[in-house]
Design a protein around this motif. Structure first.
Motif, PDB file in Angstrom:
ATOM      1  N   LYS A 129       0.841  -1.192   0.000  1.00  0.00           N
ATOM      2  CA  LYS A 129       0.000   0.000   0.000  1.00  0.00           C
ATOM      3  C   LYS A 129       0.877   1.244   0.000  1.00  0.00           C
ATOM      4  CE  LYS A 129      -3.367  -2.503   2.828  1.00  0.00           C
ATOM      5  NZ  LYS A 129      -4.013  -2.583   4.158  1.00  0.00           N
ATOM      6  N   LEU A 130       0.603   2.161  -0.925  1.00  0.00           N
ATOM      7  CA  LEU A 130       1.290   3.439  -0.972  1.00  0.00           C
ATOM      8  C   LEU A 130       0.260   4.552  -0.826  1.00  0.00           C
ATOM      9  CD1 LEU A 130       3.828   2.989  -3.930  1.00  0.00           C
ATOM     10  CD2 LEU A 130       4.278   2.818  -1.490  1.00  0.00           C
ATOM     11  N   TYR A 131       0.597   5.529   0.009  1.00  0.00           N
ATOM     12  CA  TYR A 131      -0.283   6.687   0.200  1.00  0.00           C
ATOM     13  C   TYR A 131       0.356   7.910  -0.459  1.00  0.00           C
ATOM     14  CZ  TYR A 131      -2.351   3.574   3.633  1.00  0.00           C
ATOM     15  OH  TYR A 131      -2.941   2.495   4.243  1.00  0.00           O
ATOM     16  N   LYS A 132      -0.463   8.889  -0.787  1.00  0.00           N
ATOM     17  CA  LYS A 132       0.043  10.087  -1.432  1.00  0.00           C
ATOM     18  C   LYS A 132       1.097  10.743  -0.548  1.00  0.00           C
ATOM     19  CE  LYS A 132      -1.360  14.481  -3.498  1.00  0.00           C
ATOM     20  NZ  LYS A 132      -2.475  15.406  -3.805  1.00  0.00           N
ATOM     21  N   GLY A 133       2.269  10.995  -1.137  1.00  0.00           N
ATOM     22  CA  GLY A 133       3.374  11.541  -0.363  1.00  0.00           C
ATOM     23  C   GLY A 133       4.425  10.477  -0.104  1.00  0.00           C
ATOM     24  N   TRP A 134       5.160  10.663   0.998  1.00  0.00           N
ATOM     25  CA  TRP A 134       6.256   9.741   1.319  1.00  0.00           C
ATOM     26  C   TRP A 134       5.742   8.520   2.086  1.00  0.00           C
ATOM     27  CZ3 TRP A 134      10.808   9.779  -0.875  1.00  0.00           C
ATOM     28  CH2 TRP A 134      11.301  10.970  -1.412  1.00  0.00           C
ATOM     29  N   ASN A 135       6.331   7.367   1.770  1.00  0.00           N
ATOM     30  CA  ASN A 135       6.012   6.103   2.430  1.00  0.00           C
ATOM     31  C   ASN A 135       7.317   5.400   2.794  1.00  0.00           C
ATOM     32  OD1 ASN A 135       2.851   5.500   1.645  1.00  0.00           O
ATOM     33  ND2 ASN A 135       3.927   6.642   0.042  1.00  0.00           N
ATOM     34  N   LEU A 136       7.338   4.797   3.966  1.00  0.00           N
ATOM     35  CA  LEU A 136       8.489   3.997   4.384  1.00  0.00           C
ATOM     36  C   LEU A 136       8.060   2.534   4.326  1.00  0.00           C
ATOM     37  CD1 LEU A 136      11.368   4.062   5.365  1.00  0.00           C
ATOM     38  CD2 LEU A 136      10.541   4.324   7.715  1.00  0.00           C
ATOM     39  N   ILE A 137       8.578   1.785   3.329  1.00  0.00           N
ATOM     40  CA  ILE A 137       8.049   0.453   3.038  1.00  0.00           C
ATOM     41  C   ILE A 137       9.164  -0.575   2.965  1.00  0.00           C
ATOM     42  CG2 ILE A 137       6.176   1.468   1.686  1.00  0.00           C
ATOM     43  CD1 ILE A 137       7.681   0.368  -0.822  1.00  0.00           C
ATOM     44  N   SER A 138       8.771  -1.831   2.819  1.00  0.00           N
ATOM     45  CA  SER A 138       9.697  -2.920   2.512  1.00  0.00           C
ATOM     46  C   SER A 138       8.956  -3.948   1.682  1.00  0.00           C
ATOM     47  CB  SER A 138      10.233  -3.557   3.797  1.00  0.00           C
ATOM     48  OG  SER A 138       9.188  -4.225   4.483  1.00  0.00           O
ATOM     49  N   LEU A 139       9.685  -4.905   1.119  1.00  0.00           N
ATOM     50  CA  LEU A 139       9.061  -5.992   0.367  1.00  0.00           C
ATOM     51  C   LEU A 139       8.612  -7.072   1.335  1.00  0.00           C
ATOM     52  CD1 LEU A 139      11.430  -6.481  -2.699  1.00  0.00           C
ATOM     53  CD2 LEU A 139       9.487  -4.949  -2.440  1.00  0.00           C
ATOM     54  N   PRO A 140       7.418  -7.629   1.141  1.00  0.00           N
ATOM     55  CA  PRO A 140       6.915  -8.625   2.091  1.00  0.00           C
ATOM     56  C   PRO A 140       7.372 -10.049   1.804  1.00  0.00           C
ATOM     57  CG  PRO A 140       5.218  -8.105   0.508  1.00  0.00           C
ATOM     58  CD  PRO A 140       6.383  -7.226   0.172  1.00  0.00           C
ATOM     59  N   PHE A 141       8.274 -10.267   0.828  1.00  0.00           N
ATOM     60  CA  PHE A 141       8.730 -11.624   0.568  1.00  0.00           C
ATOM     61  C   PHE A 141      10.155 -11.599   0.030  1.00  0.00           C
ATOM     62  CE2 PHE A 141       7.464 -10.151  -3.437  1.00  0.00           C
ATOM     63  CZ  PHE A 141       6.102  -9.896  -3.434  1.00  0.00           C
ATOM     64  N   ASP A 142      10.734 -12.798  -0.058  1.00  0.00           N
ATOM     65  CA  ASP A 142      12.158 -12.886  -0.380  1.00  0.00           C
ATOM     66  C   ASP A 142      12.381 -12.837  -1.889  1.00  0.00           C
ATOM     67  OD1 ASP A 142      10.952 -15.320  -0.765  1.00  0.00           O
ATOM     68  OD2 ASP A 142      12.698 -16.483  -0.194  1.00  0.00           O
ATOM     69  N   ALA A 143      12.492 -11.634  -2.413  1.00  0.00           N
ATOM     70  CA  ALA A 143      12.798 -11.436  -3.819  1.00  0.00           C
ATOM     71  C   ALA A 143      13.716 -10.229  -3.942  1.00  0.00           C
ATOM     72  CB  ALA A 143      11.517 -11.217  -4.626  1.00  0.00           C
TER      73      ALA A 143
END
Length: 849
Positions: A129-143
């Motif tokens: 999920k990305l929201y308008k503006g800045w997002n601090l994310i990671s990948l949810p699986f090993d790729a």
């Protein structure tokens, strides 16, 4: 609070390790954290108080893109109070697609036991999920992906190894290195212009393309050959190193691991036995023929001239009239050889006044350069002018392509050849020797040792322990891009056109390059190519399109959440080679014969299911059939049939025959499902046909609604017997009727029909069948002689000549000793029918009517 104010909490200390799991639980994940700041991702949902409530952690920050606010956590009382006084939200529950800033006081290992932590996600966790503006994310699986995954977004990564920032942005004043990879252990800053949701299992599988459409805007293109080479080298570096060096390391305790191994082994063994005993396993038959499209073979007729492979490096030709009526006529023969290397004819075409021969060529020399050793396997395309009066071959032209031929088609004067090339890259990694003070300086059978020392290896020469430093690879030699040559020239030309090089954003592949090349047989030159890099399989030709598939869903970190998904890509090769569309279906496509095109629609079968930890009633292994159609650069699903076999069983095999298909279950006592595909958008299940547990080849004749089944007869004791042949009347798909059955010989008898559907010849105009059988490996008194068995089949299934019932009568056997069998029927103007057959490199004929 600004990002830079967070950095004021920095401190450093000594090595320690903290575990927050129950040692008896099944799956744990480990990530090594360094002292100082790092931006990490998470493999599963966790509570901050469970993961970071220890003496190794000073501070944890998370930026909530939805609320556009910072959230903080600290195990230290003073900092915890400071966070509360600043009225910042505390971190409680952290979902797996979020990124975290962690400040560690020491080097330590974070261990997460996913079975002890809450989960809110569904079985499919591929959405970010990305929201308008800045997002601090990671990948949810090993790729591992390239930065192209986030083309269209601003992407920033903090590299904790050298404490620098990387980005996909270009600035006139400031210069930052590019993001070299996107993996599951790191966190990333992503700026989105609007609220969006990215399905990585779909976006990650899309290909780069030169077309100016939404796909190119999402994934990007390759503009130069150096960009292509850089991408392949990076993918090779990532694919070569062990998975534990770019994602969370999975740790399974000994007790549970042994149970999982024995359980999965037993299940796999049972499934394999069932699949072998009741599958349609012939997988080398050619697709349905199309008007104007020619397929290769080893025996062909063109303008009353018969051409055939008479030796490993030779082609022969003879006139039909001389073959049938002048038995003593000597065929015209010529040999194909090259100045360097050994060659072997694979197959050939006849088109216009051209003979096009495809040969495997090997000129390996251990003393040659690294590049020449890598390109030792080549495909030679030889083009000859052919004459009929008198028979002759002249004006040869040759094209040499790096790699091995996969399949080819002829349309008009162009040969469309698919070949594969494996890039050669020699990578070395420095060894870091384990010191006496290292806790891993001696073997120890303990859980703590396994966690800390999983990457320790022993040098075979010195017997010392070491770790590979995967962060500092060295490429000693590389030859990553295939070349081609025209004729006898010494000029090597790039086979790949960078503007037509297709690749997904995945980097964790160490795979081959598949290229479809258009070769003008008039000029003998290569005119256009399209290349694909990645772990793709199941290549299937349509009338003027080429399809290939791969596994789209990455391998999730959680056993409980592995859902199979496949991507299907379409390329057109006539009138122009170009990438067309990509589509997605649930499940796994077993082999290339699970894809079939009819009237521009692609029919695809898949075996659905999740991982072995999901309950049986959720697996859906019974399979499904999808009908896909190209719509606006997408392969859209326009029709579907679920549960191709009974829900308790798994789909084992499927074969397409125009407007019908037959699917088999992995069961010894269940019939095969007939599928009525007369309506592309409304396919449906029809009747059940009892082929037995032993059908290996099925051939359907739509002209007279006959279906032939050839397989291995299974005795009542369960042991393998002779060759079992069956004939069915398919006029009524809801009630197929068996009309004939015969068993030839015993276990030592075989038929080339098991391997190639074209070896079973059938003349619909006269109802004559030619079934080749041979013996190999031994003999008993039941073993039947090697030969070509001829039968007459009455079209109405009535009593035929020779008083054989059910419309099936023997016309005799042609004794011969070859297993490389091909046959052609010739219906002459005088009403006579002749069979011409290839026998151990020699051509023979016999009158059968």
């Amino acid at each position: 609070m600004s990002l830079f104010r967070i950095f004021k909490f920095l401190k450093i200390s000594i090595f320690s390790s903290v575990m927050i799991f129950n040692e008896l639980e099944a799956v744990e994940f480990q990530l090594k954290l360094k002292s100082g700041w790092q931006l990490i991702g998470l493999p599963t949902d966790i509570r901050a108080s469970e993961a970071f409530n220890n003496d190794n952690v000073r501070l944890v920050w998370y930026y909530n893109g939805k609320t556009a606010k910072w959230e903080g956590y600290s195990p230290e009382k003073e900092l915890k109070t400071n966070i509360e006084e600043r009225r910042l939200d505390p971190i409680y529950f952290i979902e797996r697609w979020q990124g975290l800033w962690v400040y560690s006081k020491v080097d330590w290992s974070l261990i997460i036991d996913e079975t002890e932590t809450p989960t809110t996600s569904s079985l499919d966790i591929s959405n970010i999920k990305l929201y308008k503006g800045w997002n601090l994310i990671s990948l949810p699986f090993d790729a591992v992906y390239s930065q192209k995954l986030f083309d269209g977004y601003k992407l920033w990564r903090y590299n904790s190894l050298n404490s620098n920032w990387q980005t996909n942005q270009k600035y006139e004043v400031l210069s930052f290195p590019e993001v070299d990879e996107v993996n599951s252990k790191d966190g990333y800053w992503v700026y989105s212009p609007e609220d969006r949701e990215i399905d990585l299992s779909m976006v990650g599988g899309k290909l780069s393309t030169y077309k100016a459409d939404a796909i190119s805007e999402t994934i990007g293109t390759f503009k130069t050959i150096s960009e292509v080479e850089t991408y392949i080298k990076k993918a090779s570096l990532v694919g070569n190193r062990e998975k534990k060096y770019w994602n969370w390391t999975e740790v399974i305790d000994d007790y549970t691991a042994s149970n999982l191994t024995s359980s999965s082994t037993s299940s796999s063994s049972t499934s394999q036995t069932s699949n072998i005993s009741n599958s349609i396993v012939n997988q080398t038959g050619l697709p349905s023929k199309y008007t104007g499209v020619e397929q290769a073979n080893l025996l062909k007729e063109k303008n009353r001239i018969i051409y055939y492979k008479s030796g490993n490096q030779s082609i022969s030709a003879i006139a039909v009239d001389d073959m049938l009526y002048s038995q003593n006529k000597t065929p015209m023969a010529f040999s194909i050889s090259f100045a360097k290397g050994t060659s072997s004819i694979r197959e050939f075409f006849t088109a216009g006044n051209k003979l096009i021969v495809i040969s495997d060529l090997n000129d390996f020399d251990s003393n040659s350069s690294f590049a020449n050793q890598c390109r030792a396997n080549k495909t030679a395309i030889s083009v000859y002018d052919i004459n009929s009066q008198p028979i002759g071959f002249s004006n040869e032209k040759h094209v040499f392509i790096d790699g091995s031929a996969v399949e080819a088609r002829m349309i008009d004067s162009s040969l469309y050849l698919v070949s594969t090339f494996q890039p050669c890259i020699e990578i070395t990694y420095p060894k870091e020797w384990v010191s006496n003070s290292d806790p891993c300086n001696y073997p120890e059978d303990s859980n703590d040792y396994r966690i800390k020392c999983y990457d320790v290896e022993k040098d075979t020469a010195t017997k010392k322990l070491f770790r590979y430093n995967y962060e500092n690879p060295s490429i000693k030699n590389s030859y990553s891009l295939p070349k081609y040559q025209i004729g006898g020239t010494v000029n090597f030309i790039d086979l790949i056109d960078p503007s037509r090089f297709l690749a997904s954003s995945k980097l964790d592949v160490n795979s081959s390059i598949t290229t479809i090349a258009q070769i003008d047989t008039v000029s003998g030159k290569l005119s256009r190519t399209e290349s694909i890099f990645g772990e793709y399989k199941n290549l299937s030709f349509g009338k003027n399109s080429l399809y290939f598939s791969g596994e789209s869903a990455p391998h999730h970190l959680s056993f409980q959440e592995t859902k199979k998904r496949s991507e299907v890509h379409k390329l057109s090769f006539f009138p122009m080679i170009e990438y067309r569309a990509t589509g997605y279906i649930d499940g796994e496509i077993d082999n290339k014969f699970w894809l079939d095109e009819l009237d521009g629609y692609l029919r695809v079968a898949s075996r659905n299911g999740y991982s072995f930890d999901v309950k049986n009633d959720e697996k859906e292994n019974s399979g499904a059939l999808y009908v896909l159609n190209e719509e606006n650069s997408e392969m859209a699903t326009v029709g579907k049939v679920g549960e191709l076999v009974e829900s308790l069983y798994s789909l084992s095999g499927i074969k397409f025959y125009g407007k019908l298909a037959i699917a088999s279950p992995n069961s010894n006592n269940r019939g095969f499902q007939i599928l009525d595909l007369s309506s592309q958008t409304a396919p449906k299940k029809s009747g059940i046909i009892d082929l037995g547990v032993d059908s290996e080849l099925i051939k359907y004749s739509s002209a007279d609604n006959k279906l032939f089944s050839v397989g291995r007869y299974i005795e009542e004791s369960g042991s393998a017997g002779g060759i079992k042949f069956q004939l069915f009347d398919m006029k009524d798909l809801t009630k197929p009727a068996k009309k004939y059955q015969k068993v030839f010989g015993d276990y030592y008898n075989k038929t080339h029909s098991f391997l190639n559907i074209e070896a079973l010849a059938y003349d619909t105009s006269n109802g004559i069948l030619a079934l080749p059988i041979y013996s190999e490996g031994g003999a008993t008194n039941l073993t039947t002689q090697t030969g070509l068995y001829l039968y007459n089949i009455d079209g109405n299934f009535t009593v035929a000549k020779n008083s054989q019932t059910n419309g099936f009568s023997s016309l005799g056997t042609i004794s011969r000793a070859s297993t490389d069998q091909r046959s052609l029927f010739f219906n002459e103007s005088d009403g006579k029918t002749h069979l011409v057959f290839l026998n151990n490199g020699k051509i023979s004929s016999i009158r059968v009517k």
